[in-house]
Design a protein around this motif. Structure first.
Motif, short mmCIF file in Angstrom:
data_model
loop_
_atom_site.label_atom_id
_atom_site.label_comp_id
_atom_site.label_asym_id
_atom_site.label_seq_id
_atom_site.Cartn_x
_atom_site.Cartn_y
_atom_site.Cartn_z
N ARG A 56 0.84 -1.19 0.00
CA ARG A 56 0.00 0.00 0.00
C ARG A 56 0.87 1.23 0.00
NH1 ARG A 56 -3.73 2.11 3.96
NH2 ARG A 56 -5.28 2.91 2.56
N ARG A 57 0.72 2.07 -0.99
CA ARG A 57 1.50 3.30 -1.11
C ARG A 57 2.98 3.04 -0.89
NH1 ARG A 57 -2.29 6.20 2.74
NH2 ARG A 57 -4.25 5.95 1.66
N ARG A 58 3.53 3.58 0.20
CA ARG A 58 4.97 3.47 0.43
C ARG A 58 5.38 2.18 1.15
NH1 ARG A 58 6.46 5.85 5.84
NH2 ARG A 58 4.46 6.35 6.80
N PHE A 59 4.40 1.36 1.51
CA PHE A 59 4.69 0.15 2.26
C PHE A 59 4.72 -1.07 1.34
CE2 PHE A 59 2.36 2.78 5.46
CZ PHE A 59 3.42 2.99 6.31
N CYS A 60 5.75 -1.89 1.51
CA CYS A 60 5.84 -3.15 0.77
C CYS A 60 4.98 -4.20 1.47
CB CYS A 60 7.28 -3.64 0.75
SG CYS A 60 8.38 -2.54 -0.15
N GLU A 61 4.65 -5.24 0.72
CA GLU A 61 3.90 -6.35 1.30
C GLU A 61 4.71 -6.97 2.43
OE1 GLU A 61 3.15 -10.57 -0.50
OE2 GLU A 61 1.67 -9.18 -1.34
N LYS A 62 3.99 -7.36 3.49
CA LYS A 62 4.64 -7.95 4.65
C LYS A 62 3.77 -9.08 5.17
CE LYS A 62 7.37 -5.87 8.19
NZ LYS A 62 7.63 -4.69 9.00
N LYS A 63 4.39 -10.24 5.40
CA LYS A 63 3.67 -11.40 5.94
C LYS A 63 4.26 -11.71 7.31
CE LYS A 63 2.14 -15.96 4.44
NZ LYS A 63 2.23 -16.93 3.35
N LEU A 64 3.39 -11.67 8.34
CA LEU A 64 3.85 -11.88 9.71
C LEU A 64 3.06 -12.98 10.40
CD1 LEU A 64 4.12 -8.13 10.82
CD2 LEU A 64 6.01 -9.65 10.18
N LEU A 65 3.74 -13.67 11.28
CA LEU A 65 3.10 -14.70 12.10
C LEU A 65 2.14 -14.04 13.07
CD1 LEU A 65 3.19 -17.78 12.71
CD2 LEU A 65 4.92 -17.25 14.43
N ILE A 66 0.97 -14.62 13.23
CA ILE A 66 -0.04 -14.07 14.14
C ILE A 66 0.23 -14.60 15.54
CG2 ILE A 66 -2.51 -13.94 14.67
CD1 ILE A 66 -3.05 -14.48 11.70
N SER A 67 0.33 -13.68 16.50
CA SER A 67 0.56 -14.07 17.88
C SER A 67 -0.72 -14.70 18.45
CB SER A 67 0.94 -12.86 18.73
OG SER A 67 -0.17 -11.99 18.85
N TYR A 68 -0.58 -15.36 19.58
CA TYR A 68 -1.72 -15.97 20.25
C TYR A 68 -2.76 -14.92 20.63
CZ TYR A 68 -4.31 -18.57 23.80
OH TYR A 68 -5.31 -19.14 24.53
N ILE A 69 -2.30 -13.78 21.11
CA ILE A 69 -3.21 -12.69 21.50
C ILE A 69 -3.98 -12.18 20.28
CG2 ILE A 69 -3.30 -10.30 22.33
CD1 ILE A 69 -0.87 -11.05 24.15
N ALA A 70 -3.27 -11.93 19.18
CA ALA A 70 -3.91 -11.43 17.97
C ALA A 70 -4.88 -12.46 17.40
CB ALA A 70 -2.86 -11.05 16.92
N LEU A 71 -4.52 -13.74 17.46
CA LEU A 71 -5.40 -14.80 16.95
C LEU A 71 -6.70 -14.84 17.75
CD1 LEU A 71 -5.60 -17.07 14.87
CD2 LEU A 71 -4.56 -18.59 16.56
N ASN A 72 -6.61 -14.68 19.06
CA ASN A 72 -7.82 -14.65 19.89
C ASN A 72 -8.70 -13.45 19.57
OD1 ASN A 72 -7.45 -17.04 21.26
ND2 ASN A 72 -6.27 -16.09 22.89
N ILE A 73 -8.08 -12.31 19.32
CA ILE A 73 -8.83 -11.12 18.94
C ILE A 73 -9.55 -11.36 17.61
CG2 ILE A 73 -8.62 -8.70 18.18
CD1 ILE A 73 -6.27 -8.46 20.23
N LEU A 74 -8.85 -11.93 16.65
CA LEU A 74 -9.46 -12.21 15.34
C LEU A 74 -10.66 -13.15 15.46
CD1 LEU A 74 -6.23 -12.73 13.21
CD2 LEU A 74 -7.89 -10.88 12.94
N LYS A 75 -10.50 -14.21 16.21
CA LYS A 75 -11.58 -15.18 16.39
C LYS A 75 -12.79 -14.55 17.08
CE LYS A 75 -8.73 -19.34 16.58
NZ LYS A 75 -8.22 -20.43 17.44
N ARG A 76 -12.52 -13.81 18.15
CA ARG A 76 -13.60 -13.17 18.91
C ARG A 76 -14.36 -12.15 18.05
NH1 ARG A 76 -10.75 -11.25 22.96
NH2 ARG A 76 -10.56 -9.15 22.14
N ARG A 77 -13.64 -11.36 17.28
CA ARG A 77 -14.27 -10.33 16.45
C ARG A 77 -15.09 -10.98 15.32
NH1 ARG A 77 -13.52 -5.58 17.61
NH2 ARG A 77 -14.13 -4.80 15.57
N LYS A 78 -14.58 -12.06 14.74
CA LYS A 78 -15.30 -12.73 13.66
C LYS A 78 -16.61 -13.35 14.19
CE LYS A 78 -15.64 -13.82 9.37
NZ LYS A 78 -16.03 -12.79 8.42
N LEU A 79 -16.57 -13.86 15.41
CA LEU A 79 -17.79 -14.40 16.01
C LEU A 79 -18.80 -13.30 16.33
CD1 LEU A 79 -16.45 -17.12 18.47
CD2 LEU A 79 -17.92 -17.48 16.48
N ARG A 80 -18.32 -12.18 16.84
CA ARG A 80 -19.19 -11.08 17.23
C ARG A 80 -19.75 -10.33 16.01
NH1 ARG A 80 -17.35 -7.30 21.87
NH2 ARG A 80 -18.51 -8.76 23.10
#
Length: 136
Positions: A56-80
């Motif tokens: 996006r614009r000045r940022f190159c593509e970046k692929k990062l491992l999802i932490s346990y905390i971030a994974l829980n946030i993703l799951k909770r938000r998708k359910l809600r």
């Protein structure tokens, strides 16, 4: 830097304002990327245990491992919010029938309100990428 007590106190105040803000507060501390990249993330950017931050614009593509905390946030938000496209999608009346991400302006306003009385440090969405907490 914030102490862990300050970080946690701000998190709980943000929860009282909106789960969007509280989740975003935790999420931005999990990834060493600009807040604008996190706000614009879509669920389609999640690939198993990785999250792809598109070019996006000045940022190159970046692929990062999802932490346990971030994974829980993703799951909770998708359910809600199963119909959401963006991970941090706005649910305000301003964009009631549109699929748009939250704004940095609104997040910074919530941060300012939540941090009042907790710290004299200037808190904004520019902090992030694991730089929040000092364990002194």
């Amino acid at each position: 830097m914030l102490t862990s007590q300050e970080f946690t106190a701000i998190y709980f105040r943000l929860q009282d304002i909106s789960d969007n803000w509280a989740d975003l507060w935790l999420f931005i501390n999990q990834f060493p990327v600009a807040i604008s990249r996190i706000i614009n993330l879509k669920y389609t950017d999640v690939e198993g245990k990785y999250i792809l931050f598109p070019c996006r614009r000045r940022f190159c593509e970046k692929k990062l491992l999802i932490s346990y905390i971030a994974l829980n946030i993703l799951k909770r938000r998708k359910l809600r919010y199963p119909e959401d496209i963006y991970i941090f999608q706005s649910h305000s009346n301003r964009v009631k029938h549109q699929k748009k991400p939250v704004t940095m302006i609104a997040f910074n306003q919530a941060l300012k309100k939540a941090s009042t009385g907790i710290t004299k440090k200037s808190i904004s969405s520019k902090w992030g990428g694991g730089e929040f907490i000092s364990y002194k």
